[in-house]
Design a protein around this motif. Structure first.
Motif, PDB file in Angstrom:
ATOM      1  N   GLY A  36       0.812  -1.208   0.000  1.00 57.92           N
ATOM      2  CA  GLY A  36       0.000   0.000   0.000  1.00 57.92           C
ATOM      3  C   GLY A  36       0.843   1.255   0.000  1.00 57.92           C
ATOM      4  N   PRO A  37       0.224   2.396  -0.256  1.00 54.68           N
ATOM      5  CA  PRO A  37       0.950   3.668  -0.278  1.00 54.68           C
ATOM      6  C   PRO A  37       1.389   4.064   1.126  1.00 54.68           C
ATOM      7  N   ALA A  38       2.523   4.755   1.195  1.00 51.62           N
ATOM      8  CA  ALA A  38       3.012   5.221   2.491  1.00 51.62           C
ATOM      9  C   ALA A  38       2.176   6.382   3.029  1.00 51.62           C
ATOM     10  N   TRP A  39       1.716   7.236   2.113  1.00 50.95           N
ATOM     11  CA  TRP A  39       0.957   8.413   2.541  1.00 50.95           C
ATOM     12  C   TRP A  39      -0.205   8.025   3.458  1.00 50.95           C
ATOM     13  N   GLY A  40      -0.248   8.638   4.623  1.00 49.38           N
ATOM     14  CA  GLY A  40      -1.404   8.481   5.506  1.00 49.38           C
ATOM     15  C   GLY A  40      -1.421   7.243   6.365  1.00 49.38           C
ATOM     16  N   GLN A  41      -0.401   6.383   6.254  1.00 49.51           N
ATOM     17  CA  GLN A  41      -0.375   5.204   7.119  1.00 49.51           C
ATOM     18  C   GLN A  41      -0.317   5.636   8.581  1.00 49.51           C
ATOM     19  N   SER A  42      -0.939   4.851   9.431  1.00 50.88           N
ATOM     20  CA  SER A  42      -0.992   5.184  10.856  1.00 50.88           C
ATOM     21  C   SER A  42       0.381   5.074  11.512  1.00 50.88           C
ATOM     22  N   VAL A  43       0.710   6.065  12.340  1.00 54.22           N
ATOM     23  CA  VAL A  43       1.913   6.044  13.170  1.00 54.22           C
ATOM     24  C   VAL A  43       1.465   5.856  14.610  1.00 54.22           C
ATOM     25  N   LEU A  44       2.008   4.832  15.263  1.00 56.08           N
ATOM     26  CA  LEU A  44       1.574   4.464  16.605  1.00 56.08           C
ATOM     27  C   LEU A  44       2.688   4.689  17.621  1.00 56.08           C
ATOM     28  N   ALA A  45       2.317   4.908  18.857  1.00 58.02           N
ATOM     29  CA  ALA A  45       3.300   5.008  19.936  1.00 58.02           C
ATOM     30  C   ALA A  45       3.975   3.655  20.130  1.00 58.02           C
ATOM     31  N   SER A  46       5.296   3.668  20.182  1.00 56.95           N
ATOM     32  CA  SER A  46       6.051   2.428  20.379  1.00 56.95           C
ATOM     33  C   SER A  46       5.882   1.848  21.770  1.00 56.95           C
ATOM     34  N   TYR A  47       5.567   2.736  22.704  1.00 55.03           N
ATOM     35  CA  TYR A  47       5.418   2.320  24.097  1.00 55.03           C
ATOM     36  C   TYR A  47       4.640   3.439  24.795  1.00 55.03           C
ATOM     37  N   GLY A  48       4.058   3.129  25.927  1.00 54.27           N
ATOM     38  CA  GLY A  48       3.308   4.140  26.643  1.00 54.27           C
ATOM     39  C   GLY A  48       4.194   5.229  27.218  1.00 54.27           C
ATOM     40  N   THR A  72       5.862  14.976  24.969  1.00 48.91           N
ATOM     41  CA  THR A  72       6.597  16.178  25.373  1.00 48.91           C
ATOM     42  C   THR A  72       6.729  17.179  24.231  1.00 48.91           C
ATOM     43  N   VAL A  73       6.584  16.724  22.994  1.00 51.90           N
ATOM     44  CA  VAL A  73       6.610  17.609  21.825  1.00 51.90           C
ATOM     45  C   VAL A  73       5.548  17.126  20.850  1.00 51.90           C
ATOM     46  N   TRP A 117       6.116  16.634  13.918  1.00 54.60           N
ATOM     47  CA  TRP A 117       6.770  15.564  14.672  1.00 54.60           C
ATOM     48  C   TRP A 117       6.200  15.434  16.068  1.00 54.60           C
ATOM     49  N   VAL A 118       6.529  14.308  16.704  1.00 53.28           N
ATOM     50  CA  VAL A 118       6.093  13.989  18.067  1.00 53.28           C
ATOM     51  C   VAL A 118       7.273  13.403  18.819  1.00 53.28           C
ATOM     52  N   LYS A 119       7.375  13.774  20.082  1.00 54.78           N
ATOM     53  CA  LYS A 119       8.361  13.152  20.972  1.00 54.78           C
ATOM     54  C   LYS A 119       7.634  12.659  22.213  1.00 54.78           C
ATOM     55  N   ILE A 120       7.963  11.445  22.645  1.00 53.39           N
ATOM     56  CA  ILE A 120       7.305  10.834  23.802  1.00 53.39           C
ATOM     57  C   ILE A 120       8.354  10.457  24.845  1.00 53.39           C
ATOM     58  N   ASP A 121       8.078  10.839  26.088  1.00 50.95           N
ATOM     59  CA  ASP A 121       8.919  10.463  27.230  1.00 50.95           C
ATOM     60  C   ASP A 121       8.328   9.202  27.845  1.00 50.95           C
ATOM     61  N   HIS A 122       9.153   8.138  27.899  1.00 50.43           N
ATOM     62  CA  HIS A 122       8.677   6.853  28.406  1.00 50.43           C
ATOM     63  C   HIS A 122       9.141   6.575  29.832  1.00 50.43           C
ATOM     64  N   GLY A 123       9.783   7.563  30.467  1.00 52.07           N
ATOM     65  CA  GLY A 123      10.309   7.364  31.810  1.00 52.07           C
ATOM     66  C   GLY A 123      11.668   6.692  31.770  1.00 52.07           C
ATOM     67  N   GLY A 124      12.391   6.798  32.881  1.00 52.74           N
ATOM     68  CA  GLY A 124      13.705   6.164  32.962  1.00 52.74           C
ATOM     69  C   GLY A 124      14.701   6.712  31.964  1.00 52.74           C
ATOM     70  N   LYS A 125      14.500   7.965  31.521  1.00 57.30           N
ATOM     71  CA  LYS A 125      15.370   8.637  30.547  1.00 57.30           C
ATOM     72  C   LYS A 125      15.260   8.048  29.141  1.00 57.30           C
ATOM     73  N   TRP A 126      14.158   7.396  28.832  1.00 60.86           N
ATOM     74  CA  TRP A 126      13.948   6.843  27.498  1.00 60.86           C
ATOM     75  C   TRP A 126      12.924   7.692  26.739  1.00 60.86           C
ATOM     76  N   GLU A 127      13.249   7.985  25.462  1.00 58.10           N
ATOM     77  CA  GLU A 127      12.365   8.767  24.599  1.00 58.10           C
ATOM     78  C   GLU A 127      12.299   8.134  23.218  1.00 58.10           C
ATOM     79  N   THR A 128      11.197   8.404  22.517  1.00 58.96           N
ATOM     80  CA  THR A 128      11.115   8.091  21.090  1.00 58.96           C
ATOM     81  C   THR A 128      10.687   9.347  20.345  1.00 58.96           C
ATOM     82  N   GLN A 129      11.108   9.424  19.066  1.00 58.45           N
ATOM     83  CA  GLN A 129      10.763  10.563  18.222  1.00 58.45           C
ATOM     84  C   GLN A 129      10.220  10.051  16.889  1.00 58.45           C
ATOM     85  N   TYR A 130       9.251  10.798  16.343  1.00 56.36           N
ATOM     86  CA  TYR A 130       8.541  10.415  15.134  1.00 56.36           C
ATOM     87  C   TYR A 130       8.461  11.664  14.248  1.00 56.36           C
TER      88      TYR A 130
END
Length: 214
Positions: free
Chosen positions: A82-94, A98-99, A125-138
């Motif tokens: 399928g096309p990449a445009w519009g595909q859902s982006v999900l949180a990798s972890y709870g 923060t951004v 973009w989105v940035k998520i703080d997962h605690g314990g100094k761990w973050e993900t960015q999208y």
């Protein structure tokens, strides 16, 4: 015979000096405590790595890759169906958002004009703080994120859609995992991705186990 006459000025001066010293001491204590609140958490070692999942729908297989000049540990994700445009982006972890906004400038690449002008940086973009100094960015999301700063998100919750905003040549999701101040090799479902540096082009296929549970 009259005794010594005093005006009270010396007494008031001594009182003011004592009060000033007390206020300075209290201020110093407050400053030290405030610094401790900020600095002590920074000195703590990172916690254990969360069980991050691919930031895409459960059961889907995507290509993960990098290329020279991309940046060490940076991962680009492209769907294999399928096309990449519009595909859902999900949180990798709870965690806590923060951004949620714009990094750099958006540019003009859209599904209706895929060859439009590039922007700068990561676009939406989105940035998520997962605690314990761990973050993900999208990065390079299609449109404004579906989450807001301060929002608590669960693993598998949709936070945006794949796009090509910012400095992006084609629709994809740029993804990073960070420990403290440093980017690190992304792990998914407990396994390393294999993307560690950008010396050469490298791709691998992974199937998402980012599945919501009751």
């Amino acid at each position: 015979m009259l005794g010594p006459v005093t005006t009270g000025h010396r007494t008031r001066s001594r009182t003011r000096r004592r009060t000033s010293r007390a206020l300075i001491a209290i201020g110093a204590v407050v400053t030290v405590l405030a610094l401790a609140v900020v600095v002590v958490p920074l000195l703590r070692p990172p916690g254990p790595r969360p069980l991050f999942q691919l930031p895409v729908a459960c059961g889907e297989t995507w290509q993960l890759g990098t290329y020279p000049g991309h940046g060490d540990y940076d991962v680009d994700l492209f769907p294999l169906e399928g096309p990449a445009w519009g595909q859902s982006v999900l949180a990798s972890y709870g965690g806590t958002v923060t951004v949620a906004g714009i990094n750099g400038s958006l540019g003009g690449r859209t599904p209706n004009d895929p060859d439009g002008p590039r922007g700068r940086g990561g676009g939406y973009w989105v940035k998520i703080d997962h605690g314990g100094k761990w973050e993900t960015q999208y990065l390079h999301l299609l449109e404004p994120p579906l989450v807001r700063v301060g929002q608590e998100v669960a693993q598998g919750e949709q936070i945006g859609r794949v796009g090509s905003t910012g400095n992006s040549g084609a629709p994809h999701l740029h993804y990073e995992q960070r420990r403290g101040w440093d980017k690190v090799e992304a792990h998914f479902d407990g396994s390393p991705s294999g993307i560690t540096n950008d010396d050469t082009e490298y791709t691998v296929r992974r199937t998402s186990n980012n599945c919501l549970t009751d």
